[in-house]
Structure formats: C-alpha cells, structure tokens
Design an enzyme around this catalytic site. Sequence first.
Site, PDB file in Angstrom:
ATOM      1  N   ARG A 298     -24.973  41.029  16.717  1.00  0.00           N
ATOM      2  CA  ARG A 298     -24.441  39.673  16.597  1.00  0.00           C
ATOM      3  C   ARG A 298     -22.966  39.692  16.188  1.00  0.00           C
ATOM      4  NH1 ARG A 298     -28.174  36.623  12.625  1.00  0.00           N
ATOM      5  NH2 ARG A 298     -28.343  38.634  11.607  1.00  0.00           N
TER       6      ARG A 298
ATOM      7  N   ARG B  33       5.991  -9.560  -1.972  1.00  0.00           N
ATOM      8  CA  ARG B  33       7.265  -9.322  -1.304  1.00  0.00           C
ATOM      9  C   ARG B  33       7.738 -10.608  -0.648  1.00  0.00           C
ATOM     10  NH1 ARG B  33       7.250  -5.391   3.650  1.00  0.00           N
ATOM     11  NH2 ARG B  33       6.497  -7.281   4.678  1.00  0.00           N
TER      12      ARG B  33
ATOM     13  N   GLU C  63      13.631   1.131   1.436  1.00  0.00           N
ATOM     14  CA  GLU C  63      13.226   1.421   2.816  1.00  0.00           C
ATOM     15  C   GLU C  63      14.419   1.612   3.741  1.00  0.00           C
ATOM     16  OE1 GLU C  63      10.594  -1.710   4.137  1.00  0.00           O
ATOM     17  OE2 GLU C  63      11.747  -3.240   3.105  1.00  0.00           O
TER      18      GLU C  63
ATOM     19  N   GLY D 140       8.982   1.785   0.700  1.00  0.00           N
ATOM     20  CA  GLY D 140       8.369   1.345   1.963  1.00  0.00           C
ATOM     21  C   GLY D 140       8.533   2.487   2.952  1.00  0.00           C
ATOM     22  N   THR D 141       7.565   3.386   2.948  1.00  0.00           N
ATOM     23  CA  THR D 141       7.759   4.605   3.745  1.00  0.00           C
ATOM     24  C   THR D 141       7.690   4.349   5.254  1.00  0.00           C
ATOM     25  OG1 THR D 141       5.427   5.125   3.402  1.00  0.00           O
ATOM     26  CG2 THR D 141       7.006   6.225   1.968  1.00  0.00           C
ATOM     27  N   ASN D 142       7.169   3.185   5.659  1.00  0.00           N
ATOM     28  CA  ASN D 142       7.158   2.899   7.108  1.00  0.00           C
ATOM     29  C   ASN D 142       8.591   2.719   7.597  1.00  0.00           C
ATOM     30  OD1 ASN D 142       4.395   2.736   6.721  1.00  0.00           O
ATOM     31  ND2 ASN D 142       4.405   0.514   6.546  1.00  0.00           N
ATOM     32  N   ASP D 143       9.276   1.772   6.951  1.00  0.00           N
ATOM     33  CA  ASP D 143      10.652   1.536   7.390  1.00  0.00           C
ATOM     34  C   ASP D 143      11.564   2.695   7.019  1.00  0.00           C
ATOM     35  OD1 ASP D 143      11.150  -0.862   8.898  1.00  0.00           O
ATOM     36  OD2 ASP D 143      10.291  -1.942   7.202  1.00  0.00           O
TER      37      ASP D 143
ATOM     38  N   CYS E 111       4.334   1.964  -1.066  1.00  0.00           N
ATOM     39  CA  CYS E 111       3.435   0.989  -0.437  1.00  0.00           C
ATOM     40  C   CYS E 111       3.394   1.104   1.075  1.00  0.00           C
ATOM     41  CB  CYS E 111       3.803  -0.425  -0.865  1.00  0.00           C
ATOM     42  SG  CYS E 111       5.454  -0.882  -0.328  1.00  0.00           S
TER      43      CYS E 111
ATOM     44  N   HIS F 115     -27.009  22.277  17.826  1.00  0.00           N
ATOM     45  CA  HIS F 115     -25.541  22.268  17.760  1.00  0.00           C
ATOM     46  C   HIS F 115     -25.004  20.855  17.621  1.00  0.00           C
ATOM     47  CE1 HIS F 115     -24.886  26.418  18.401  1.00  0.00           C
ATOM     48  NE2 HIS F 115     -25.578  26.438  19.520  1.00  0.00           N
TER      49      HIS F 115
ATOM     50  N   ARG G 197       2.434  -8.989   1.606  1.00  0.00           N
ATOM     51  CA  ARG G 197       3.507  -9.380   2.530  1.00  0.00           C
ATOM     52  C   ARG G 197       3.416 -10.895   2.662  1.00  0.00           C
ATOM     53  NH1 ARG G 197       1.356  -4.271   4.745  1.00  0.00           N
ATOM     54  NH2 ARG G 197       3.069  -2.901   5.354  1.00  0.00           N
TER      55      ARG G 197
HETATM   56  C1  PEP Z   1       7.218  -0.289   4.752  1.00  0.00           C
HETATM   57  O1  PEP Z   1       8.208  -0.462   5.448  1.00  0.00           O
HETATM   58  O2  PEP Z   1       6.819   0.824   4.419  1.00  0.00           O
HETATM   59  C2  PEP Z   1       6.431  -1.445   4.279  1.00  0.00           C
HETATM   60  C3  PEP Z   1       5.426  -1.272   3.439  1.00  0.00           C
HETATM   61  O3  PEP Z   1       6.730  -2.657   4.775  1.00  0.00           O
HETATM   62  P1  PEP Z   1       6.358  -3.178   6.228  1.00  0.00           P
HETATM   63  O4  PEP Z   1       5.320  -2.262   6.770  1.00  0.00           O
HETATM   64  O5  PEP Z   1       5.871  -4.553   6.041  1.00  0.00           O
HETATM   65  O6  PEP Z   1       7.660  -3.099   6.958  1.00  0.00           O
HETATM   66 MG    MG Z   2       9.131  -2.391   5.581  1.00  0.00          MG
END
Ligand code: PEP
Ligand code: MG
Length: 917
Positions: free
Chosen positions: A110, A646, A775, A796-799, A861, A483, A590
């Site tokens: 095996r 916000r 951001e 705001g880690t997205n922006d 956030c 499996h 928001r």
């Molecule tokens: C961001 O930018 O991380 C955020 C939390 O704000 P939004 O997603 O509303 O731009």
């Molecule tokens: Mg933002």
Amino acid sequence: MTINSPSSSRPPLPRSSRPRFIARFGAGLSEGSAAEAPSLGGKGAQLCELARLGLPTKPGFVISLEAGRAAKGEIGPALEAGIEAALGWLEEATGLSFSDATRPLLVSVRSSPPISMPGMMDTLLNVGLTREATAGLAMRAGGNLAFALDCRRRLLPALAEIAFDIEPDLFEEALDELKEERDLREDSELSAGDWAEALERFERILEEEEAANLPDSPREQLALAIKSVWASAEGARARAWRSLHKLPQDMGAAVVVQAMAFGNLGPDSATGVVFTRDPSTGAPGLFGEYLPQAQGEEVVSGLRTPRPLSKSAREALGGRAPSLEEVAPGAYADLAAACRKLEAERLDVQDVEFTVESGELFLLQTRPAQRTPRAALRIAADLASEGLISRDEALLRVAPALLERLLHPGVDPSARRETAARGLAASPGAAVGEAVFTAAEAEALARSGRPSILIRAETSPEDIRGIYAADGVLTARGGMTSHAAVIARGLGKPCVCGAGEMRIFENEGLARLPGGRIIRRGDPLTLDGTAGEALFGAMPLIPPPQEEAFERIMGWADARRRLGVRANVDAPAEAEQALKFGAEGIGLCRSEQALFSTGRLTPLRETILASDPHERRAALEKLGAAQRADLEALFRPMAGLPVALRLMDPPLHEFLPKTPEEMAETAASLGVSAEAVAARAADLAEFNPMLGRRGCRIGVLYPEIYEAQARAAFEAALDLGPLAPKPLEIILPFLATRSEMSLLRRQIEETARRVLDEWGAPPEALDWRLGAMIETPRAALRAEDLAEDCDFFTFGTNDLTQMTFGLSRDDAGRFMRDYIAAGALSADPFHVFDEVGVGELMRLAVARGRARKPGILLGVCGEHGADPEAVSHFHEMGVDYVSCSPYRAPVARLAAAQAAIRSDRAADRAKEAPPES
Ligand code: PEP
Ligand code: MG
C-alpha cells in the site's frame, strides 16, 4: 527488475539504512513512530506507532520516502538487499514463506504518502499468491479452497491492470455474469467450484488481452506492486488531488508491505472502518461499519452497503443483518479497547481500518478522522472537557472558517417536503442546487456561480473535483465511510449516500425514482444531509440550532482573546442577530444603507436633488425625523454597547432616480417637473464618482446633510436615555486631510451643543465620540494629524485596498480570475488581506496615530474583519477590535482567540530561547 535472492541468503539490515530506507513493525518490534510521517508516510508511521503501542497489527515493513526518491522507479541492488532482509524477518515473524508454496506468505502493498490522499493511489492485496501457492493457502486455511480462490481472483485483475493496463471492469463483468447465471447475489455465496470457474474465465480474458504471462512468482509480484505504488504517486489522480489540496507535487509516497490479514476467511472474518467518535456529530462512542467476508477497500469503495458495528447502532437503524458486536463479540471488545487507547495516545479522534480474521482483530491503519465542522467543534470541546487536551489546544483545533459552515442553514421544518430519494445521512447541512450527473457538469455550473447537487451511482476518486464544485452530493450506493461521505464531511457539505432505490442514467442525465418519477439534469433539488433525504424543488432554508459545544468553545475563545469583536449592522434585525452571535457592539452602521433598508429613498432623493440649501433643509427635516426613528430602533437592542454610525458616504449618483417611474415619483414629491429632476441629476453626474462627491466631501459641500444626520443620532440617543449606545460613535468617511477633520468636527460639535440646548440637557447626557475612517492612503500616512482631532480610527480596508492598489472594487471582479491566472496577483486583495501593502499602511497609521494620541481606539470594519488570517495580522498590529457581518462574528471571535494564543506561545518561545551572543 525482480527480487531474486532467496530468503536463506539474506544480508543483515545495514544499520545506516534503518530507518531511512526500511522500517519494520509488528511481532514485538517497531522501528518507527507516528512522528516519522515525513519519512515513512502517514500510514507507515502510524503502523509503526500501532506496533509501538502494542496494538494488534500484522507485521510488515515500510520502504521510506527517501528510498523511493533514490530509487527513481526502479529497485536497485541496495534497496533490493534491504527488502530481502526485511522479507526474511517477515517470514520468520509469521512462520510463512515467499519461497515455499505450501505455507505461502501473502502481503498487502500500500501507498503511504506523508499527507493522507485517500483512494488516490494503488493498493495491492494478496501479493505472493501464485497459481501454485493458491492450493497452499487453502490448506493453511483448513482446506477452505473457496477462500483461497477468492484471494486469487482479487489479485489477478489488480496485477493485470498494473502490468498490462487492463480495465478491472472486464473481470468484474465476467464475475457478475457468472453470478447471474448461477442466481447468486453476494460474493460470499460463491462456492469453491464457482470461484474456480470465475478464475478460468479470468484466465481467458488474460489470454484474449494477450496478458497470459502475468508475473507468477512472489518476488516478481512484489517488485511490480512496489513499482506500481511509486508510479501511482505520479499518476493523474494523485496529481489532481495534490493540486486541489495545494500539496507539493514532488511529495512522493512511502510503500507499506505487510502480512495479509484475511477478512474473507469465513463467517467470523470481516473488514471494517471505525471512528473513535461520530464524525458527523462528534458524539462520543464508536461509530463505524463493517462487511463480513471482505477484504481491503470494499468498505470505503461504496460498492457494497456495509453493516453497523454495534448492536445498538443496528437496532437504531432497524437493520436485520447482524452487527460486528453480535458476530464477533471478542474482536468487537478488543476494537473498543484499541480505540480508547489510540485516542488517549494520539489525543485526537481516529479513523481506524481493521480486519477480523477468524474472530481475531488486526488494525490496518489509523489516522486523524475527517470530520464535519459540527463534529470538529464538539470533539475539540469534549477532548478539552475530558482533560485530554488543553482549552488553548481545543481552540486551535477548530478552523474558524468552518464555523461559518456550522452556522449555515438547514431545511425549514415548517415547509412541505416532497421526498425524492432516501439514503444515509452521511454529511449534515442542507443545500439547494440544480441536479447534475457528472463532476464536469458540477464544475461548469460552479464556474458560472450556480449551485449544484451532484448525483452519482457511487463516487470514485475521479469524482473528487465534482464534490468540490457541487454544493451537495447524492449517491445511490455506498456507506457512511465512502469517499463521497468522507470528502463531503471534510468540506462541510451535505451528502446523502446509499439512496439505493434511485437508478441513475448518467449519459441521459437523469435518475429514475421508485414510482416512476424522474430527476432530470438541471432540475432544482434540495439535499437534506442531516435527514438523509433529497427533496424535490428548491426548499426554504433556515439557520441551524445552536450547539452546546459551540457555546463552550465560544466561551473559551472570549476568555482568551484580546481583540474586541463588533458587527457591521444596518437594521434592527441584524443588530439582534449580531448580539446572538456574540458581537460586542456595532462597529459600522452605514447610515445610507440604514435609510435604504427602511425605504427612505424618496426623501433622500429630495435632499440630494434640492436646488438650494433652503430646499434641502426642508427635505432634510422629513428625512431627519425618519432617520431618528430608524436609529432609535437600531440602537435599542444595543443598549449600553458602543455603536458607530458612519455619516453619509457613497457617491451621490447612487441615490439618483434612474428609471422614468423613479423620476416621476421624485418629481411629484419635489413639486417640480420630471425634466427638472433629470436636469439636476445630470448636473450631479461625475466621471469618476468613487473619487468625486463622496464621503466627508458630502459633509463639507452640503453641511446640512451631516448636520441633520448627526442631529438624528443625538436625538435618538437622548430619547433612549439609559438605553442609549455607550458611547455613540460618529464616523467621518473617506477623509484625507486634517482640515476636513477639524472643519467637520466643529460642525458636529456645534450640532451636539444645539441639540443639548434644545433639550435642556447637560453635556454629559450625550456620551459620544468622533472618529475618522482610515480608507485613503493619505489618511493613513497623516494619521498623526487626524488623531489630533478625533477619538478613534476605524480602518475601512475595502476602500483602503481599492485606493492602495488603485483597483476598482466594483470592477475588479470581472477580470480578477484572469489576472490571478496570469500570475499578476496571487489572490484577490478584496478577499485576502494584503498584509504587506495595505498592512504596511495600517501599521504606519497605528504607530503615527498612537504617537500623537496613545490611547486612541482602533478598529477595523472592512470585509477583512472576520478573515482569520487578517484577524491575526490585526491582532499583531495592536488594533482594539474588528467589526464584521453578524454571521461571521463567531469566526472573528475564534480567530482572535487563536491569534492571542499563537502570539503568547511565540513570546514564551522567545523568552526560552538563549540570548544571542
Ligand atoms: C470600507 O471601505 O472598508 C468600508 C467599511 O466602507 P464601505 O465598504 O462602505 O466603503
Ligand atoms: Mg469605504
């Protein structure tokens, strides 16, 4: 090449090759341990461990990974000598012989990769069973010729496949034909005469396929088997598995050669699989299946539906076929004792393969069990509660991302169900998707983002990609350890196995159900893995019940973590949900989303389209009253907890009326013509709205908007009195400069003063703070300036990701896959936190903000707030809290605890390390 040297002239084992090339185990000896998986592979190391622990296992030896790598597919003289020596020892240990056909030694060969790859590589059983030795084996088995012939018919197709690439199906079909002619159903019903006839037909197939000269000496068979394991480690199946699991392609595999344990020796012989706890629920107690009169992979292959191990499990299932406990009580008791010992030694739930040979138990393999997320949680909590592992260890054992699956929905019990098929509840949870019949179809649907339910007669390792791509798996055959079941459980996907009344026609893309109904490719189907049922149509799904173990683990996580966890919430129902999932406040509301969620779009449009401040104030008065009521409803469940609101952020054009109906409605409520509305909307149009009149610029350019929003929040808080948020935090979005910050701070402070005056309330009646959303890269770089004028930062880690990469978060999705495929990015930074780029900016901001204001509160956030890896980076940065969607709050809580444990352990290690000279 073959292994030629007879056992009598075997050389001693060269010391330097032990355990590097060969490690022996069993018969009171163990030349390896569980820790040696990197060299002996998982299976080999665990077998050595079983022997080390004195647990019953047949003797054997492992040809190490190093030996395999050095061999490059061929058995050279040094390795051959090592194998010969080990074989000699094995002959002595068993009293059997590879040379004497009257007492033949049979072995299994095996694969043993360093990381388990179930079913992905070749396994050969009964190696050494030449034509001549078959009679000897029958004699050894007390004249049981049927058994010996059964062993030989298992070996021949396997040898034919590896030596001549002959499809095993040819032999399977010949056997099925014979069984049909003789009206036999189970293999165990075949007499010696039937098996002899089957073997003759096999030999004819070999002749027709020009493969009559299959190796017929034990040593040739062994050499072929070893080389075939090495070759299968390089095969397409193994490669696909490694790439799916991100394992190195040059991982290789050790080879285990072990004396056969015969599960097909008679009525008190069997083979089976046992989990030391239930891998679906985590409940304590043995859980498993066995097949009487069977060998090797039969239980996991899903070709025969196995029987339960214990009497109580059989009774619970209402089955008639006797359990192992009833057939071989002694072996069952030994199995239970071995499982207890294994768990106590390995400190984890084990998945154990075993064989019972004439009532005697032998363990073939043990490994940590694959388990559902639900079971993982319960097992970790129970092991800690039982004192086998520490609480920290339990917390580290639960993958935070799996919690999300746990929190995923089941079928709404109040909905009317129409059962399509019933089977075994192999992996719990529920999924809705389109019926598909091949792995390729499941993959195609997944690529276009459509959920699917994969329906198969049985699953083979080739289906692995399909199981990954599908949202649930339904099979007609196979048991709880097939499996399909094992893989689906590991993935946390629902799976129903052994729905035996369903007949599947893969080519036509349909399944026939009893009563004449049909499921066709593309039909909507619901899979209820908890109940073991497939249901017609797309059923409504609901969140799962809370598990006691979930609360236990979460309680320990909360006690251990240093990062706070809040939720991003825009509506009161979400706030309730967030509290249920352990959020300690709202990290981001928001405000414009809150308005959307309560249908305040028309007054919002009036505000935006107003032609002057006077008209805007009138519109805002309506909006302000509405927002105050909405905010009160949102704040109420969060009484006494921090709530961060916000002020309006997104580009104004997002709120503009677009369709003629929307234009007409807004025009009517504004008392102007539709043309006038269209003209004002055109006035507000921007080339690049994401970088235009958005964020705090709205507050600067239209101060009355922020003023009205702040007023609504202050009034809601005053209205709620003791039930107000503590504190109410107001976030200013998309700042870049200190002047923006101070200008808006003055405005909002002025608003607070005015509201307090109007209410005749003292300043302490309002517990509020003002913060900056970090951001934009400039805000991060100039955090010192901003800190001067604010009480907290929230990242705001997205922006911040969008701005740092200069990558549109709304458009990147369309090309991200190609971009990653081209190697221009390793992952989508909107999903996987960019620690080195965005993280660097954050570290700068943390350091600079704290340099100016040491106690400044810091939160995150953006969407990365619950990504376990990102959470650990945020912990290291010294952020105070993360905020994420309510459902993901438990993920963040656990990830935060793990981050604390890991960093404490690292600190302890650093303390223990000797100082550098
Ligand atoms: C961001 O930018 O991380 C955020 C939390 O704000 P939004 O997603 O509303 O731009
Ligand atoms: Mg933002």
